[in-house]
Design an enzyme around this catalytic site. Structure first.
Site, short mmCIF file in Angstrom:
data_model
loop_
_atom_site.label_atom_id
_atom_site.label_comp_id
_atom_site.label_asym_id
_atom_site.label_seq_id
_atom_site.Cartn_x
_atom_site.Cartn_y
_atom_site.Cartn_z
N HIS A 135 20.09 -2.78 56.33
CA HIS A 135 20.63 -3.47 57.51
C HIS A 135 22.14 -3.61 57.29
O HIS A 135 22.60 -3.67 56.15
CB HIS A 135 19.96 -4.85 57.58
CG HIS A 135 20.29 -5.66 58.79
ND1 HIS A 135 21.45 -6.41 58.89
CD2 HIS A 135 19.62 -5.88 59.94
CE1 HIS A 135 21.47 -7.04 60.04
NE2 HIS A 135 20.36 -6.73 60.71
N ASP A 212 17.22 -7.88 49.62
CA ASP A 212 17.30 -8.45 50.96
C ASP A 212 15.86 -8.65 51.44
O ASP A 212 15.16 -7.69 51.77
CB ASP A 212 18.07 -7.47 51.85
CG ASP A 212 18.03 -7.87 53.33
OD1 ASP A 212 17.29 -8.82 53.68
OD2 ASP A 212 18.74 -7.23 54.12
N GLN A 215 12.96 -9.23 55.93
CA GLN A 215 11.74 -8.76 56.61
C GLN A 215 10.52 -8.82 55.70
O GLN A 215 9.45 -8.33 56.08
CB GLN A 215 11.93 -7.32 57.10
CG GLN A 215 13.06 -7.15 58.09
CD GLN A 215 12.80 -7.85 59.43
OE1 GLN A 215 11.68 -8.28 59.73
NE2 GLN A 215 13.83 -7.98 60.24
N LYS A 238 13.03 -15.95 60.52
CA LYS A 238 12.09 -14.82 60.51
C LYS A 238 10.76 -15.24 59.87
O LYS A 238 9.86 -14.44 59.71
CB LYS A 238 12.71 -13.64 59.77
CG LYS A 238 13.91 -13.05 60.52
CD LYS A 238 14.30 -11.72 59.98
CE LYS A 238 15.71 -11.31 60.31
NZ LYS A 238 15.91 -10.91 61.70
N CYS A 376 20.79 -2.78 64.02
CA CYS A 376 21.79 -3.09 62.98
C CYS A 376 21.53 -2.26 61.72
O CYS A 376 21.70 -2.76 60.60
CB CYS A 376 21.82 -4.58 62.65
SG CYS A 376 22.15 -5.62 64.06
N1 C6P Z 1 17.38 -8.24 61.45
C1 C6P Z 1 16.34 -7.38 63.45
O1 C6P Z 1 16.08 -7.40 64.66
P1 C6P Z 1 20.16 -12.78 59.81
O2 C6P Z 1 20.74 -12.30 61.10
O3 C6P Z 1 21.21 -13.21 58.83
O4 C6P Z 1 19.06 -13.77 59.98
O5 C6P Z 1 19.40 -11.51 59.16
C2 C6P Z 1 20.10 -10.32 58.93
C3 C6P Z 1 19.18 -9.27 58.42
C4 C6P Z 1 19.34 -8.81 57.13
N2 C6P Z 1 18.50 -7.92 56.60
C5 C6P Z 1 17.47 -7.40 57.29
C6 C6P Z 1 16.55 -6.43 56.63
C7 C6P Z 1 17.26 -7.82 58.61
O6 C6P Z 1 16.25 -7.32 59.29
C8 C6P Z 1 18.16 -8.76 59.20
C9 C6P Z 1 18.00 -9.18 60.63
C10 C6P Z 1 17.10 -8.53 62.84
O7 C6P Z 1 15.97 -6.46 62.74
C11 C6P Z 1 18.30 -8.88 63.65
S1 C6P Z 1 19.53 -7.61 63.59
#
Ligand code: C6P
Length: 419
Positions: A135, A212, A215, A238, A376
């Site tokens: 991401h 990370d 997910q 999440k 993203c």
């Molecule tokens: N992915 C998706 O629709 P934040 O925004 O900080 O809570 O998470 C960022 C982030 C980082 N790593 C991974 C693997 C992610 O999937 C995400 C967030 C969302 O896939 C929003 S772009």
């Protein structure tokens, strides 16, 4: 708590997922005259009533700042906030509570490490390893750190199925490798990476690893001591918790060595104009007033997930993903993007002749919420030579009827675009 729910909790090994749906009031509504089918859980999950209630109660009954006051409300707030930290520790099986830092989310957690680790350890010519399926939150902070310190980003490729190419990863290590930052589960493909092996390989070279977990945490058991990772990042929203709260796990040895992220109140032991001494972790990394209500909500969400059972959730979602994938594949012209052997509940796809944004718009008119775009993760789109994908992502409250509604709506989209 409802009688039905109590009954389920008596047998936590076989939760009745159909009943759990009632815990999420938002799901009980219509969109464009159709029952809502929420399949955008990778973007954010819905919140059970008890999480919403916990936040409400904080503001109604004991809203106060933490660690600063000597009055009753401040004590209650501090106890609840630190109690939430202990819940996070237990949930990911961290060894010590000082290894749990509250942040805004995964993005801030990774930026924190990139910034602090960069300042302390990155020099001209050093190397950071990431993978092709990251991401942007696990690419851009490292690019910023590389730019600042003259370091270089190296990228582990993925194969056609979206698997992490371990042999190529192995070959990327040099004496200048300083850190590995990879995802535990890809948000664009659903791939579950071989996180423990990735850590083992890096540690054999004396290199720390950040995972990370954005997910991953809501979809299977995460044990940071088993993984042996040095840092683990995830977002509350999440995993059925509020937005604006997240977690950085860091091994004590690292959190003690890294410099602070931001300066301000709460993160100091003493301040004078000549010299400031910092508080130990986690306070060292938590400058300013925290998202207290969010942390409390996160604690309640983790309780909810733990009661339901991570293994049960994982197998429920795996069953759904298999079912939805199989049914989607029956649609001519549909291509699944991301076919790794080990996947979490994410179904990314493209459909001949229909742009993913059009798919998502038509699906919305059928009450089905999915995400369309690059998620993203632009390098993933480049790898598959597609501008975007449509993505359905599953959570514990989804069921086969949701998967059926998804498939029927995709068929309708296909029909609309038939020449
Ligand atoms: N992915 C998706 O629709 P934040 O925004 O900080 O809570 O998470 C960022 C982030 C980082 N790593 C991974 C693997 C992610 O999937 C995400 C967030 C969302 O896939 C929003 S772009």
């Amino acid at each position: 708590m409802s009688a039905v729910r109590e009954k389920i909790l008596e047998r936590p090994e076989t939760p009745d997922f159909a009943c759990l749906r009632a815990d999420f009031p938002i799901l009980n509504q219509q969109v464009h005259g159709k029952p809502l089918v929420y399949l955008d859980n990778a973007a954010t999950t819905q919140k059970p009533a008890e999480v919403i209630e916990a936040e409400r109660r904080y503001y109604l009954e004991y809203n106060s700042n933490t660690h600063r006051g000597v009055h009753t409300l401040a004590d209650r707030a501090t106890e609840a906030y630190e109690g939430a930290r202990e819940k996070v520790r237990g949930f990911i099986n961290a060894a010590h509570i000082n290894e749990i830092v509250f942040v805004r989310g995964t993005t801030e957690a990774i930026n924190l490490v990139a910034h602090c680790f960069g300042r302390a350890f990155l020099r001209e010519g050093d190397e950071i390893i990431v993978s092709e399926m990251e991401h942007h939150s696990n690419i851009v902070p490292w690019q910023l750190a590389c730019e600042q310190h003259g370091a270089v980003l190296k990228v582990v490729p993925i194969d056609d199925a979206g698997e992490f190419e371990f042999e190529n990863y192995d070959r990327l290590f040099t004496p200048r490798t300083r850190l590995v930052a990879v995802t535990h589960v890809s948000n664009a493909l659903g791939t579950i990476t071989p996180a423990r092996r990735i850590v083992e390989r890096a540690h054999a070279a004396g290199v720390p690893v950040l995972l990370d977990g954005a997910q991953a945490v809501a979809h299977g058991r995460v044990d940071v001591q088993y993984l042996d990772c040095d840092f683990y990042a995830f977002s509350g929203h999440k995993i059925y918790a509020p937005t604006g709260i997240g977690v950085l796990y860091g091994k004590s040895e690292w959190l003690e060595r890294l410099p602070p992220y931001q300066g301000g109140g709460q993160m100091i032991r003493t301040v004078s104009f000549e010299k400031t001494e910092y508080a130990p972790s986690p306070q060292k990394y938590e400058a300013g007033t925290a998202h207290i209500a969010g942390a409390i909500g996160l604690g309640v969400a983790l309780d909810y997930v733990s009661r339901t059972g991570l293994d049960a959730i994982a197998s429920h979602e795996a069953g759904l993903l298999d079912y939805a994938t199989q049914r989607a594949r029956e649609i001519g012209g549909l291509r699944v993007i991301g076919t790794a052997k080990e996947k979490a509940g994410i179904l990314s796809f493209v459909l001949d002749g229909v742009h993913p944004h059009d798919i998502a718009t038509i699906l919305d008119h059928h009450g089905v919420a999915v995400r369309a775009g690059h998620h993203c993760a632009m390098p993933v789109m480049q790898r598959y030579e597609v501008p975007a994908t449509a993505r359905a992502s599953f959570a514990l409250y989804n069921n086969r009827a949701d998967a059926d509604a998804l498939v029927e709506a995709i068929r309708a989209a296909k029909e609309m675009f038939k020449r």
